[in-house]
Design an enzyme around this catalytic site. Sequence first.
Site: not given
Length: 182
Positions: A55-57
């Site tokens: 999700t972060c990337s």
Amino acid sequence: MKPGINVPNVTFKTRVRDDSIEGSNPFRWEDKTSDDFFKGKRVVLFSLPGAFTPTCSTYQLPGFENNFAAFQEHGIDGIYCLSVNDSFVMNKWKEMQGVQNIDVIPDGSGEFTRRMGMLVAKDNLGFGARSWRYAAIVNDGQIEAWFEEPGISDNHGDDPYGVSSPENLLEYLENQKQTEAA
């Protein structure tokens, strides 16, 4: 954390490029404090469970990067991505993501995150202590607006994302701008 609260004063252990250093790793240690990042500026701070995670990337970091100009139009001086990762990891992740406009803050020991009240156990994923996902607008070291994902808890089975998204923060800033104009 609520609006009106100052961010914690901590020292971050960062690695910065130094062209006077020869070799394949031309970086040196540099301590930076909360004041270095937040004093005299209006910035967005967003924190996430870990560099290189899906999700972060895929969404969060690229979303802030791609909307950098829109944030500037709303009086934001800079955007910082913080994670309970060391400086080596944060710098490499930034490089691999091709990020140009977002600065990363390594909270390797989790001290800032703990003092923000956002340190959670992620042992269920083998991560150990990490940050709960949140974002804030910070004005001269003071929290102006707070965006925390719901359900903060240790070993949460899900990874909620939406409240701390760049789109949500931009909507808040646009609404604030319209309110001030009225």
